[in-house]
Design a protein around this motif. Structure first.
Motif, short mmCIF file in Angstrom:
data_model
loop_
_atom_site.label_atom_id
_atom_site.label_comp_id
_atom_site.label_asym_id
_atom_site.label_seq_id
_atom_site.Cartn_x
_atom_site.Cartn_y
_atom_site.Cartn_z
N SER A 37 -0.28 3.70 1.74
CA SER A 37 -0.85 4.38 2.91
C SER A 37 0.09 4.51 4.10
CB SER A 37 -2.09 3.63 3.39
OG SER A 37 -3.10 3.64 2.42
N LYS A 38 1.11 3.67 4.20
CA LYS A 38 1.92 3.66 5.42
C LYS A 38 3.27 4.31 5.14
CE LYS A 38 -1.60 1.95 7.35
NZ LYS A 38 -2.13 0.60 7.31
N THR B 106 0.82 -1.21 0.00
CA THR B 106 0.00 0.00 0.00
C THR B 106 0.86 1.26 0.00
OG1 THR B 106 -1.71 1.21 1.23
CG2 THR B 106 -0.15 -0.05 2.54
C1 LIG Z 1 -3.16 0.03 7.08
C2 LIG Z 1 -3.32 -1.35 6.58
C3 LIG Z 1 -3.71 -1.57 5.26
C4 LIG Z 1 -3.88 -0.41 4.35
O1 LIG Z 1 -5.05 -0.35 3.71
P1 LIG Z 1 -5.24 0.78 2.62
O2 LIG Z 1 -6.62 0.49 2.18
O3 LIG Z 1 -4.21 0.52 1.54
O4 LIG Z 1 -5.05 2.11 3.26
C5 LIG Z 1 -3.82 -2.88 4.80
N1 LIG Z 1 -3.54 -3.90 5.62
C6 LIG Z 1 -3.14 -3.71 6.88
C7 LIG Z 1 -2.80 -4.86 7.72
C8 LIG Z 1 -3.04 -2.43 7.40
O5 LIG Z 1 -2.68 -2.25 8.67
#
Ligand SMILES: *Cc1c(COP(=O)(O)O)cnc(C)c1O
Length: 344
Positions: free
Chosen positions: A204-205, A202
Motif C-alpha cells: 500500500s505504501k 504491505t
Molecule cells: C498504512 C499502514 C498499513 C497498511 O495497511 P494495508 O491494510 O496494507 O493498506 C499498516 N500498518 C501501518 C502502520 C500503516 O501505516
C-alpha cells in the motif's frame, strides 16, 4: 518458552479449513467443471489461486524467505485481524501497543474483544525501558511494534525487537509498512532466531498499490499455516495479484522511493526555518511528523486551500502528519505554510 500450540485458540486448533475447488485440484486441467464458474472466458471468469503461489514465489525470491513463511492478506489489516482471531482468546487475552501509533491495532482489538494495553512511547518516541514493559506484559497475546512508527516516523532497532521477543511468551508483531523508506534493515532477518515473531509489510505504501489491498505477513511456517487455515479461501482477487506481480517485476519503485526520501529531506530543511513550526521529528517513513506553534490553525488554513494533512494533535500536542507528495505538491504546501508564517 514460546509454544505455538499453547497460544493458538482452541476452536482454531479444532476446526478444519474450508477446502475450495482450487485447493483440491492442482495441476494442469483441460476442462474445469469443479467450481460452478461461467465457462465463457473473460479475464475474470475463474476463481483466483487461493494460495497466491506465483506471487509468493516472486516475493520469496526478492525477499529471500521461504514460500511457506509468507502469508498474503487483503491489506496487512487483514493479517492483523487474523492474528487476533487465531492467537487471542476473546475476553481473556490481551494485546500491547505503544502509542502514539497506528489506530488499527486498537480497532481490531475491540472488534475481537481483546483488551489493548497502551504503553506510551517516551518523549523521543522510543520504546520505554524493557523493565517497564516487562512489568506490564501479560502471559500471552500480541505485542505490536510499528517500525518505522506511524505517525511519529521513529524506528525500533532489531536488537530491541529481539530482546522484547525473548521476554514475551506471546507473539511480537513488527509492522513494517514503511520499511522501504528506512535505512534500517527489515526484521525478516530475525525470523531464523525468534520463533514468536511476525513481520508485516504491505503493497500500500512504497509499492504504490493502496487501492489493490495486498499485504504480507512473514513468520515461521507454523504461524503462517494457522493464518492460512482461517483466512477466507479467495481473499486476494486476481486483479490485485496481477498488479502486485507487476510492481515486483517492473522494479521501478527504487527510483520513486529515492525521490520521496530526497523530498522528505528538502521539506525538513525548509520547515525548520518557519516561525510557525516548533519541531520536525526525524522520519524513516514517507511522511513528516511536525509540531507547530498552533497546529489547529495550520490545519484549518491548509484545508481552506484544499490541502489535507493528518491532524494528530489529539494524540501528540500540536502535531500534524504530512505525507510526502510530488515535488509540485510539496512546493504548494511549503508556499502555503510560508504565507501563514509571514502573516503570523
Ligand atoms: C498504512 C499502514 C498499513 C497498511 O495497511 P494495508 O491494510 O496494507 O493498506 C499498516 N500498518 C501501518 C502502520 C500503516 O501505516
Amino acid at each position: 518458552m514460546f509454544d505455538i500450540y499453547t497460544i493458538t485458540r482452541k476452536n482454531v486448533k479444532q476446526m478444519k479449513a474450508y477446502s475450495s475447488a482450487r485447493d483440491e485440484f492442482k495441476g494442469q486441467a483441460n476442462i474445469c467443471l469443479d467450481a460452478n464458474e461461467n465457462p465463457f472466458p473473460t479475464a475474470l471468469n475463474r476463481y483466483p489461486d487461493p494460495q497466491q503461489s506465483n506471487l509468493k514465489a516472486e516475493i520469496s525470491k526478492q525477499k529471500n524467505i521461504q514460500i511457506n513463511q509468507i502469508f498474503i492478506g487483503n491489506g496487512s489489516d487483514e493479517a492483523i485481524d487474523l492474528l487476533y482471531r487465531a492467537f487471542c482468546e476473546p475476553g481473556i487475552s490481551k494485546a500491547i501497543a505503544f502509542p502514539p501509533t497506528y489506530g488499527m491495532y486498537e480497532v481490531l482489538a475491540a472488534i475481537n474483544n481483546v483488551e489493548l494495553i497502551n504503553i506510551p512511547l517516551n518523549k523521543s518516541f522510543e520504546l520505554p525501558h524493557l523493565e517497564t514493559i516487562k512489568s506490564l506484559l501479560p502471559d500471552t497475546g500480541i505485542l505490536f511494534i510499528c517500525s518505522p512508527n506511524n505517525p511519529t516516523g521513529s524506528s525500533t532497532s532489531l536488537k530491541r525487537i529481539r530482546e522484547l521477543s525473548e521476554n514475551f511468551k506471546g507473539l511480537v508483531v513488527v509492522d513494517e509498512a514503511y520499511i522501504d523508506f528506512s535505512e534500517q534493515e527489515t526484521a525478516i532477518s530475525l525470523l531464523k532466531y525468534v520463533p514468536n515473531l511476525v513481520v508485516l509489510q504491505t503493497f500500500s505504501k512504497a509499492y504504490g498499490l493502496a487501492g489493490a489491498r495486498v499485504g504480507m505477513a512473514f513468520a515461521s511456517s507454523e504461524i503462517i499455516a494457522v493464518l492460512n487455515k482461517i483466512k477466507p479461501p479467495y481473499n486476494i482477487n486476481s486483479l490485485s495479484v496481477d498488479a502486485a506481480m507487476k510492481v515486483l517485476i517492473d522494479n521501478k519503485i527504487k527510483y520513486q522511493i529515492n525521490t520521496i526520501k530526497e523530498e522528505r529531506n528538502q521539506l525538513t530543511s525548509q520547515l525548520v526555518k518557519l516561525n510557525i513550526v516548533s519541531e520536525v521529528f526525524p522520519s524513516d517513513a514517507n511522511f513528516l511528523f511536525v509540531r507547530f506553534v498552533n497546529s489547529n490553525l495550520v490545519f484549518e488554513s491548509l484545508i481552506k486551500r484544499g490541502i489535507v494533512v493528518r491532524n494528530r494533535s489529539s494524540q501528540v500536542d500540536n502535531c500534524l502528519r504530512i505525507t510526502i507528495g510530488t515535488k509540485e505538491e510539496n512546493q504548494t504546501v511549503m508556499q502555503a505554510l510560508k504565507e501563514l508564517s509571514a502573516n503570523s
